[in-house]
Design a protein around this motif. Structure first.
Motif, mmCIF file in Angstrom:
data_model
loop_
_atom_site.group_PDB
_atom_site.id
_atom_site.type_symbol
_atom_site.label_atom_id
_atom_site.label_comp_id
_atom_site.label_asym_id
_atom_site.label_seq_id
_atom_site.Cartn_x
_atom_site.Cartn_y
_atom_site.Cartn_z
ATOM 1 N N ILE A 49 25.668 43.700 36.355
ATOM 2 C CA ILE A 49 27.041 44.089 36.050
ATOM 3 C C ILE A 49 27.551 45.059 37.111
ATOM 4 C CG2 ILE A 49 28.482 45.388 34.421
ATOM 5 C CD1 ILE A 49 26.855 44.116 32.165
ATOM 6 N N LEU A 50 26.738 46.048 37.464
ATOM 7 C CA LEU A 50 27.144 47.003 38.492
ATOM 8 C C LEU A 50 27.250 46.324 39.854
ATOM 9 C CD1 LEU A 50 25.004 50.132 37.510
ATOM 10 C CD2 LEU A 50 27.237 49.392 36.654
ATOM 11 N N ALA A 51 26.365 45.360 40.117
ATOM 12 C CA ALA A 51 26.439 44.623 41.378
ATOM 13 C C ALA A 51 27.742 43.851 41.492
ATOM 14 C CB ALA A 51 25.248 43.676 41.495
ATOM 15 N N ASP A 52 28.188 43.274 40.383
ATOM 16 C CA ASP A 52 29.440 42.520 40.388
ATOM 17 C C ASP A 52 30.630 43.443 40.647
ATOM 18 O OD1 ASP A 52 31.090 40.124 39.880
ATOM 19 O OD2 ASP A 52 31.670 41.188 38.056
ATOM 20 N N LEU A 53 30.661 44.600 39.994
ATOM 21 C CA LEU A 53 31.745 45.548 40.234
ATOM 22 C C LEU A 53 31.763 45.981 41.698
ATOM 23 C CD1 LEU A 53 31.496 47.866 37.072
ATOM 24 C CD2 LEU A 53 32.882 45.807 37.376
ATOM 25 N N ALA A 54 30.583 46.274 42.244
ATOM 26 C CA ALA A 54 30.504 46.706 43.646
ATOM 27 C C ALA A 54 30.940 45.592 44.594
ATOM 28 C CB ALA A 54 29.084 47.162 43.971
ATOM 29 N N ALA A 55 30.560 44.360 44.286
ATOM 30 C CA ALA A 55 30.924 43.233 45.153
ATOM 31 C C ALA A 55 32.427 43.029 45.196
ATOM 32 C CB ALA A 55 30.229 41.962 44.665
ATOM 33 N N HIS A 56 33.113 43.240 44.080
ATOM 34 C CA HIS A 56 34.567 43.090 44.076
ATOM 35 C C HIS A 56 35.250 44.156 44.928
ATOM 36 C CE1 HIS A 56 34.153 40.239 40.703
ATOM 37 N NE2 HIS A 56 35.388 39.867 41.014
ATOM 38 N N VAL A 57 34.666 45.324 44.971
ATOM 39 C CA VAL A 57 35.253 46.394 45.786
ATOM 40 C C VAL A 57 34.867 46.235 47.247
ATOM 41 C CG1 VAL A 57 35.346 48.888 46.164
ATOM 42 C CG2 VAL A 57 35.239 47.983 43.830
ATOM 43 N N GLY A 58 33.588 45.932 47.494
ATOM 44 C CA GLY A 58 33.099 45.886 48.873
ATOM 45 C C GLY A 58 33.459 44.634 49.627
ATOM 46 N N GLY A 59 33.582 43.517 48.912
ATOM 47 C CA GLY A 59 33.917 42.266 49.581
ATOM 48 C C GLY A 59 32.901 41.904 50.656
ATOM 49 N N ASP A 60 33.395 41.405 51.802
ATOM 50 C CA ASP A 60 32.524 40.946 52.881
ATOM 51 C C ASP A 60 31.882 42.078 53.669
ATOM 52 O OD1 ASP A 60 33.149 38.352 52.209
ATOM 53 O OD2 ASP A 60 34.785 38.193 53.669
ATOM 54 N N ARG A 61 32.288 43.321 53.422
ATOM 55 C CA ARG A 61 31.734 44.436 54.186
ATOM 56 C C ARG A 61 30.395 44.919 53.636
ATOM 57 N NH1 ARG A 61 35.015 46.698 58.021
ATOM 58 N NH2 ARG A 61 33.576 48.486 58.149
ATOM 59 N N ARG A 392 40.030 50.055 49.540
ATOM 60 C CA ARG A 392 41.199 50.437 48.756
ATOM 61 C C ARG A 392 41.956 49.205 48.260
ATOM 62 N NH1 ARG A 392 43.848 52.938 52.442
ATOM 63 N NH2 ARG A 392 45.322 51.247 52.871
ATOM 64 N N ASP A 393 42.177 48.242 49.176
ATOM 65 C CA ASP A 393 42.923 47.038 48.805
ATOM 66 C C ASP A 393 42.159 46.194 47.785
ATOM 67 O OD1 ASP A 393 44.872 47.868 50.542
ATOM 68 O OD2 ASP A 393 44.366 46.445 52.135
ATOM 69 N N ASN A 394 40.845 46.039 48.014
ATOM 70 C CA ASN A 394 40.032 45.257 47.072
ATOM 71 C C ASN A 394 40.014 45.906 45.689
ATOM 72 O OD1 ASN A 394 39.424 43.451 49.098
ATOM 73 N ND2 ASN A 394 37.337 44.198 49.436
ATOM 74 N N ALA A 395 39.851 47.218 45.683
ATOM 75 C CA ALA A 395 39.815 47.930 44.401
ATOM 76 C C ALA A 395 41.143 47.824 43.676
ATOM 77 C CB ALA A 395 39.437 49.393 44.628
ATOM 78 N N GLU A 396 42.237 47.951 44.418
ATOM 79 C CA GLU A 396 43.561 47.875 43.790
ATOM 80 C C GLU A 396 43.774 46.511 43.134
ATOM 81 O OE1 GLU A 396 48.294 48.293 45.003
ATOM 82 O OE2 GLU A 396 46.732 49.043 46.360
ATOM 83 N N ALA A 397 43.378 45.444 43.859
ATOM 84 C CA ALA A 397 43.532 44.095 43.303
ATOM 85 C C ALA A 397 42.643 43.901 42.072
ATOM 86 C CB ALA A 397 43.196 43.053 44.373
ATOM 87 N N TYR A 398 41.422 44.416 42.150
ATOM 88 C CA TYR A 398 40.493 44.251 41.024
ATOM 89 C C TYR A 398 40.929 45.085 39.825
ATOM 90 C CZ TYR A 398 35.953 43.487 38.757
ATOM 91 O OH TYR A 398 34.944 43.128 37.889
ATOM 92 N N LEU A 399 41.431 46.291 40.079
ATOM 93 C CA LEU A 399 41.911 47.129 38.976
ATOM 94 C C LEU A 399 43.094 46.483 38.263
ATOM 95 C CD1 LEU A 399 41.650 50.656 40.646
ATOM 96 C CD2 LEU A 399 40.301 49.825 38.704
ATOM 97 N N THR A 400 43.937 45.806 39.014
ATOM 98 C CA THR A 400 45.055 45.073 38.400
ATOM 99 C C THR A 400 44.534 43.960 37.503
ATOM 100 O OG1 THR A 400 46.520 45.566 40.270
ATOM 101 C CG2 THR A 400 47.109 43.696 38.868
ATOM 102 N N GLU A 401 43.504 43.245 37.989
ATOM 103 C CA GLU A 401 42.894 42.192 37.178
ATOM 104 C C GLU A 401 42.260 42.773 35.913
ATOM 105 O OE1 GLU A 401 39.570 38.577 37.516
ATOM 106 O OE2 GLU A 401 39.841 39.979 39.191
ATOM 107 N N LEU A 402 41.570 43.899 36.056
ATOM 108 C CA LEU A 402 40.915 44.511 34.893
ATOM 109 C C LEU A 402 41.932 45.056 33.897
ATOM 110 C CD1 LEU A 402 37.889 46.379 36.524
ATOM 111 C CD2 LEU A 402 37.927 44.137 35.406
#
Length: 538
Positions: A49-61, A392-402
């Motif tokens: 679960i934590l890996a999934d949250l991190a992957a949404h924020v980190g993306g390809d980096r 920042r951009d990845n987190a913003e998009a994911y927070l909107t989804e959440l």
């Protein structure tokens, strides 16, 4: 988890210990080239679960790996050497902590991360991002309303002084069983205030079932009920201004208790206030010559200040978690034979409830998961400032989804009838889900999935299912092999067994959003299979 022969376990432990002396030695044991040609930020988490949250924020980096594989239970899983190798290469580590993970996992992180690598406990750190935590109760029977007696007001119109006596008498009771109110002294000796088993004798002036209190007094009490159902207790208050004066009437009221049943389904009280936690008192108001329920703001009543409620419009909930067994010893024979089950609201001798550690399952409230995401974003930004905009951009998009997920869950679960929102699960892991989305934790097999249920646990669970007439109970798929108690009781009582994901993913549910959506739909569909039958006599 499959057990190994003793000699095999010793060999594996020896190999693991040889590679756990220090982070450098672990790296030496690792497979060459694991991260030598990978320029991404290496992230290790304790759970999927934590890996999934991190992957949404980190993306390809980032490259993220979880120490606990999908389908495994983080409460008991011990990491393999292969997974521990990833710790040595990590640039940042995320754990949930708050005692969620098996201690071996936490030790693997702490012992094998390189010096200076951030080691973030998300459950604790997310509090700074507005995550809300819930304390686990050391004894679930204590997690009920604490109900006492109170005298309020000056009583000047009755010429009351500090030497006056207020006599609060039980004058009548209707219910399926007996009701006993008693106090326990400093040395554990009980003193019975009222006992309905021998009736309330008006001819005696109710001497046997009367509490004598001074003005402005407050007293804690235990309340025991022998059978589930609706109880209606009538109390009458009189004031004796001085020892030579004849007592004068200052009020009478009937109090309603919902014992082991849905408190929202009491007949004729559909709009009543339900008191189910915190602290409240059956109160004599000398100035108004009335009896009330004096409730603090944590008791289930609305508002932020203590206030008085009309007993005719109030239901006091005595939940199934209040089921207790009569202790051995002659001092408690008035409650029944030792080992007999009864429902008991405990005496509040320490003020607020006594809590243990923090419930670690924060992510079942989507708002808490959003706090995790913000902490992950800021941590990755510190580790990799060049990727700040991406994070920042990845987190913003994911927070909107959440945020949309949170509203979606609220709408789905709000459609469950109020009297059907009783959640019975494998273990105590869904308090955040219940609080965030209007459910009630009615019962679970054991507090921890690694703990074997006792015979008393089994009896309590079966009684809860019968009392509440629930249409379904919920089983975590990864704990199916260890949940025979829940499935057996459900089969005996003819209720459905439905899936509810707690700590991990599998082939059917692969990410956090899917997990929460699945849970919302499963709860909705299974709890609306049927409506609880009307309780006889309510």
């Amino acid at each position: 988890m499959t057990s190994l022969p003793a000699h095999s376990s010793r060999k594996r432990a020896a190999r693991t210990a040889a590679c756990l002396l220090a982070a450098g030695l672990v790296a030496g044991c690792a497979t060459p080239g694991l991260s030598a040609h990978d320029d991404r930020v290496q992230v290790v988490t304790t759970t999927g679960i934590l890996a999934d949250l991190a992957a949404h924020v980190g993306g390809d980096r980032i490259r993220v790996t979880s120490l606990v594989p999908d389908g495994a239970d983080p409460h008991s899983y011990e990491p393999s050497l292969r997974r521990i190798r990833d710790v040595a290469y990590a640039d940042v580590a995320f754990s949930n902590y708050m005692m969620l993970e098996q201690h071996a996992i936490v030790k693997a992180l702490d012992a094998n991360l390189r010096p200076g690598v951030p080691n973030v406990s998300l459950a604790e750190g997310a509090v700074a991002y507005a995550a809300e935590i819930i304390s686990l109760v050391e004894n679930v029977s204590l997690d009920t309303i604490w109900l006492g007696l109170r005298v309020a007001g000056s009583g000047e119109q009755h010429a009351a002084t500090r030497a006056s006596d207020v006599l609060l008498s039980a004058t009548g009771m209707e219910g399926p069983g007996d009701l006993v109110g008693y106090l326990t002294g400093s040395f554990g000796e009980p003193e019975v205030f009222l006992d309905s088993s021998d009736g309330f004798d008006a001819a005696s002036g109710y001497r046997d079932d009367t509490a004598v209190l001074p003005p402005d007094a407050h007293s804690h009490m235990s309340w025991a009920f022998t059978e589930p159902g609706v109880y209606r207790l009538t109390l009458s208050a009189r004031l004796a201004p001085d020892p030579t004066s004849r007592p004068v009437d200052v009020g009478e009221a009937t109090y309603t208790f919902a014992v082991g049943i849905d408190p929202h389904g009491v007949r004729g009280m559909a709009d009543a206030t339900v008191l189910d936690g915190g602290h409240a008192d059956l109160s004599v108001d000398l100035d108004r010559s009335a009896l009330t329920v004096h409730a603090d703001p944590g008791s289930g009543s609305h508002g932020t200040h203590a206030h008085d409620l009309d007993p005719a419009e109030t239901v006091i909930a005595v939940p199934n978690k209040a089921l207790q067994e009569v202790p051995a010893g002659p001092g408690f024979r008035f409650l029944g034979r030792p080992g007999t089950q009864l429902y008991q609201l405990p005496q509040a001798v320490l003020g607020k409830h006594v809590h243990g550690e923090i419930d670690p399952h924060l992510w079942h409230d989507v708002r808490n998961a959003m706090a995790y995401v913000e902490l992950i974003r800021d941590t990755l930004t510190e580790v990799d400032p060049a990727g700040a905009r991406t994070y920042r951009d990845n987190a913003e998009a994911y927070l909107t989804e959440l945020d949309g997920l949170d509203h979606e869950m609220t709408e789905i679960l709000a459609d469950i009838p109020l009297g059907s929102r009783h959640l019975i699960t494998t273990h105590d892991a869904f308090a955040y889900l219940a609080r965030a989305y209007g459910l009630e934790i009615a019962g679970f097999v054991t507090p921890n999935p690694a703990t074997e249920p006792s015979l008393a646990d089994r009896r309590r669970l079966a009684q809860t299912i019968r009392n509440l007439d629930v249409p379904a109970v919920f089983l975590e798929p990864n704990l199916a092999a260890r949940s025979s108690t829940l499935t057996e009781i459900a089969g005996e009582l003819g209720v459905e067994v439905c899936a509810l994901y707690g700590d991990t993913f599998d082939d059917d549910v692969r990410d956090y959003v899917e997990l929460m959506r699945f849970n919302a739909r499963s709860l909705h569909d299974c709890l609306t299979l049927t409506s609880p039958s009307a309780e006889e006599g309510q």
